[in-house]
Scaffold this motif. Sequence first.
Motif, PDB file in Angstrom:
ATOM      1  N   ASN A 142       8.151  -2.045   7.625  1.00 29.97           N
ATOM      2  CA  ASN A 142       8.317  -2.547   8.985  1.00 29.97           C
ATOM      3  C   ASN A 142       9.547  -3.446   8.983  1.00 29.97           C
ATOM      4  O   ASN A 142       9.520  -4.532   8.397  1.00 29.97           O
ATOM      5  CB  ASN A 142       7.093  -3.363   9.418  1.00 29.97           C
TER       6      ASN A 142
ATOM      7  N   TRP B  34       3.374   1.303   0.279  1.00 24.97           N
ATOM      8  CA  TRP B  34       3.670   0.270   1.269  1.00 24.97           C
ATOM      9  C   TRP B  34       4.454   0.868   2.429  1.00 24.97           C
ATOM     10  O   TRP B  34       5.474   1.517   2.224  1.00 24.97           O
ATOM     11  CB  TRP B  34       4.495  -0.843   0.635  1.00 24.97           C
TER      12      TRP B  34
ATOM     13  N   GLN C 228       3.511  -3.179   4.574  1.00 27.36           N
ATOM     14  CA  GLN C 228       2.072  -3.139   4.830  1.00 27.36           C
ATOM     15  C   GLN C 228       1.414  -2.197   3.833  1.00 27.36           C
ATOM     16  O   GLN C 228       1.793  -1.039   3.719  1.00 27.36           O
ATOM     17  CB  GLN C 228       1.813  -2.658   6.251  1.00 27.36           C
TER      18      GLN C 228
ATOM     19  N   TRP D 205      -0.056  -7.712   3.495  1.00 26.94           N
ATOM     20  CA  TRP D 205       1.375  -7.592   3.770  1.00 26.94           C
ATOM     21  C   TRP D 205       2.186  -8.306   2.698  1.00 26.94           C
ATOM     22  O   TRP D 205       1.740  -9.293   2.122  1.00 26.94           O
ATOM     23  CB  TRP D 205       1.717  -8.226   5.119  1.00 26.94           C
TER      24      TRP D 205
ATOM     25  N   ALA E 192       8.950  -6.269   6.254  1.00 24.10           N
ATOM     26  CA  ALA E 192       7.533  -6.505   6.004  1.00 24.10           C
ATOM     27  C   ALA E 192       6.934  -5.200   5.492  1.00 24.10           C
ATOM     28  O   ALA E 192       7.132  -4.138   6.087  1.00 24.10           O
ATOM     29  CB  ALA E 192       6.830  -6.959   7.276  1.00 24.10           C
TER      30      ALA E 192
END
Length: 71
Positions: A41, A38, A51, A59, A49
């Motif tokens: 962010n 992942w 991704q 997400w 967050a």
Amino acid sequence: MFAHGNVVILESHASGKTLRSYHGTAEGIGGRGIHAQWKVNVRGFGVIALQNQHTPSHWLAIRDGATIANV
């Protein structure tokens, strides 16, 4: 660890399994492959967050340690 741009793998202490995105859902039975990676962010106000690296349209959002969205 949760610095913007880092790639993380989230592992459960209880099971030793990782969180992965697979077939459109987040599940805690993963290994360490690209489905379990992942990209971080940082959004501010305690929101991070994540991704998924295999499926960038997936997400996971976390605010102050609690999941707030799984898209």
